[in-house]
Scaffold this motif. Sequence first.
Motif, PDB file in Angstrom:
ATOM      1  N   UNK A 128       0.985  -0.746   0.155  1.00 21.44           N
ATOM      2  CA  UNK A 128      -0.512  -0.031   0.322  1.00 21.44           C
ATOM      3  C   UNK A 128       0.832   1.564  -0.076  1.00 21.44           C
ATOM      4  N   UNK A 129       2.093   1.410   0.854  1.00 21.68           N
ATOM      5  CA  UNK A 129       2.529   2.199   0.606  1.00 21.68           C
ATOM      6  C   UNK A 129       3.580   2.297  -0.735  1.00 21.68           C
ATOM      7  N   UNK A 130       3.699   1.162  -1.453  1.00 23.65           N
ATOM      8  CA  UNK A 130       4.089   1.393  -2.971  1.00 23.65           C
ATOM      9  C   UNK A 130       3.714   2.485  -3.304  1.00 23.65           C
ATOM     10  N   UNK A 131       2.220   1.854  -3.499  1.00 24.73           N
ATOM     11  CA  UNK A 131       1.280   2.131  -4.580  1.00 24.73           C
ATOM     12  C   UNK A 131       1.176   3.792  -4.285  1.00 24.73           C
ATOM     13  N   UNK A 132       1.096   3.998  -2.822  1.00 20.44           N
ATOM     14  CA  UNK A 132       0.574   5.472  -2.473  1.00 20.44           C
ATOM     15  C   UNK A 132       1.873   6.389  -2.965  1.00 20.44           C
ATOM     16  N   UNK A 133       3.337   6.069  -2.677  1.00 20.94           N
ATOM     17  CA  UNK A 133       4.458   6.406  -3.207  1.00 20.94           C
ATOM     18  C   UNK A 133       4.394   6.916  -4.637  1.00 20.94           C
ATOM     19  N   UNK A 134       3.877   6.070  -5.737  1.00 15.48           N
ATOM     20  CA  UNK A 134       4.115   6.407  -6.657  1.00 15.48           C
ATOM     21  C   UNK A 134       3.168   6.419  -7.597  1.00 15.48           C
ATOM     22  N   UNK A 135       1.952   6.633  -7.236  1.00 19.40           N
ATOM     23  CA  UNK A 135       0.787   7.535  -7.586  1.00 19.40           C
ATOM     24  C   UNK A 135       1.214   8.735  -8.413  1.00 19.40           C
ATOM     25  N   UNK A 136       0.713   9.472  -9.604  1.00 21.17           N
ATOM     26  CA  UNK A 136       0.987  10.136 -10.388  1.00 21.17           C
ATOM     27  C   UNK A 136       0.810  11.060  -9.771  1.00 21.17           C
ATOM     28  N   UNK A 137      -0.575  11.448  -9.465  1.00 16.93           N
ATOM     29  CA  UNK A 137      -1.206  12.369  -9.202  1.00 16.93           C
ATOM     30  C   UNK A 137      -0.422  12.640  -7.863  1.00 16.93           C
ATOM     31  N   UNK A 138      -0.258  11.903  -7.023  1.00 17.92           N
ATOM     32  CA  UNK A 138      -0.147  12.397  -5.284  1.00 17.92           C
ATOM     33  C   UNK A 138       1.356  12.604  -4.863  1.00 17.92           C
ATOM     34  N   UNK A 139       2.354  12.564  -6.371  1.00 13.55           N
ATOM     35  CA  UNK A 139       3.291  13.634  -6.693  1.00 13.55           C
ATOM     36  C   UNK A 139       3.150  14.728  -7.571  1.00 13.55           C
ATOM     37  N   UNK A 140       2.368  15.145  -8.306  1.00 15.77           N
ATOM     38  CA  UNK A 140       1.813  16.369  -8.738  1.00 15.77           C
ATOM     39  C   UNK A 140       0.728  16.499  -8.244  1.00 15.77           C
ATOM     40  N   UNK A 141       0.349  16.192  -6.839  1.00 14.15           N
ATOM     41  CA  UNK A 141       0.127  17.618  -6.017  1.00 14.15           C
ATOM     42  C   UNK A 141       0.954  17.801  -5.433  1.00 14.15           C
ATOM     43  N   UNK A 142       2.375  16.821  -5.140  1.00 10.23           N
ATOM     44  CA  UNK A 142       3.175  17.181  -3.816  1.00 10.23           C
ATOM     45  C   UNK A 142       3.944  18.480  -4.315  1.00 10.23           C
TER      46      UNK A 142
END
Length: 541
Positions: A128-142
């Motif tokens: 689950x942490x790996x999914x969160x880490x690499x989710x493109x929209x979350x990186x975009x949001x960061x």
Amino acid sequence: MSSARTSPADAPGAALSVTAAALACAGTYLAARLLLRGGHGFPLDDSYIHLQFARNLAAGHGLAYNAGELVTGSTAPLWTALVTLLGAAGGAVAAVKLAGVLLHLASVHATLVLGREMGLSRGGARLAAAFTLGTGWLVWGALSGLEVPLFTLLSLWGVILHLRERGGSEPGRSLAVLALAALARPEGLLLILLALADRLLLWRREEAGLALAWPPLAPVAHGLAAAALLLVPMALFSTAVGGSPLPTTFFAKGAGSSIGLPQTSYLFHVLGILFREQPAPVLVAGAGVVFLVRRLGGRDDRGLLPALWLFALPLAFAVLSPRGGSPLVGNFGRYFFPLFPFLALVGAAGLEAAGTALGPRLSAGSLRLPLRPALAVLVLLPSVFSLVRGAGRYTQAVGNVRDGDVAVTSWLAPRLPPGATLAVNDVGVLKYRLPENRVLDLAGILDPEVVRYRAEALAAGRPAVEGDLRFLAETRPDYLVIFPDWFPGLMALDDAGFRPLHQVTVPGNIALGDDRIVVLSTPWTRAPLRQPPAGASGSPG
């Protein structure tokens, strides 16, 4: 009630690998921006709204957009306060992006912790942490300059504390953290209600099935009191300034909404946003819910809050979203980006259930593969591909803002007198880069009257442009800076004094409301454009 917390022995190696991977993800986006010449800014005009609020807050003007005019247009006052602190250190854009990356990194760790609190195995929590880490929209949001990573982190930690406190006598610290989340995004109010329901509806197993077991109420009352101390001041400010405890954004973006059954088309749209980034967790989310439900009333009962949040937020928006027109999901669907860690967690629970049913190994002839690592690689691949595509998407959006709003302000800056008033579509870049000019918000977030005037015109059977003209006649701006396709009625009034002066075109637009932005004079123009200095691009005519 037992608590499955992350083992300290896991921490050093996990922290190091997560940090390296998060920096690699953010670095990919930033490198793409530089290589593809996306620019150094943000991928949305909204990001600059926070910078402008922060500028006035730091200058002692309070939550004002135009100095001296308090407004309730900020849906993320906690993020605005943080941006104010970051801007005070200088280099606001770079500082805000760095803060976003650090918040994303902390969210990955929080996903790992929450996975263990939910009863996932060490491998399931890491997945689950790996999914969160690499989710493109979350990186975009960061890297977006928006409140996405702050709200994501606070919601995760609020749920972590909720699971630790549920059924016990500890003070309700979780509700205070969720109140902070609500100050980062108003959707956090729904999460508070869901947490209360999950905490009050405890279950115990009996021979006949599940039965309600009432929890201690004193900790819940203490938690609600702490949450109220955090939320009430902002509600009082909004009521005093705007006449409602809700921000004006709610009325501007929800104009035309009517409470009713959830819109099926809206739910499918949200499903598409989630599926494109995390297809495997979406497909097995149902099994993850079963994983949580089967534990209710037992020693491993962790409640249902992660699943409730995952399903309730889209349902709430599906009820509130205006009928017809574009669905209310935020730019690129950003209202739902904070759900990705919870989707990853519920999906990981479903994948664990599937892995248990299939056994430890996958056989193909004489080939024997460990099933869980092979399954993890398989389900993560689509998200990795989406992450790589997202780097180009981020760069393109930053370039759109540069070619549109930034280009318009670059043209206006040497020509526009300081006292001129602008009525605009995008208030972020224009006000931030033209701080001496007052702006009026035709989207209605800072100036809700324009939304009310349009609604009154339509209710009377007249065109919406009559509401626009009523607002403009009352406020008398010197110039308009608008998306022409949004205001065809105004564009047709050349003989009434709305004359085009300049236009920019945004190639490959995905970030702005239109691929054209036009500057128009108005019948009330009191401040003629100045002759630009030698070397300035374009001409006033």
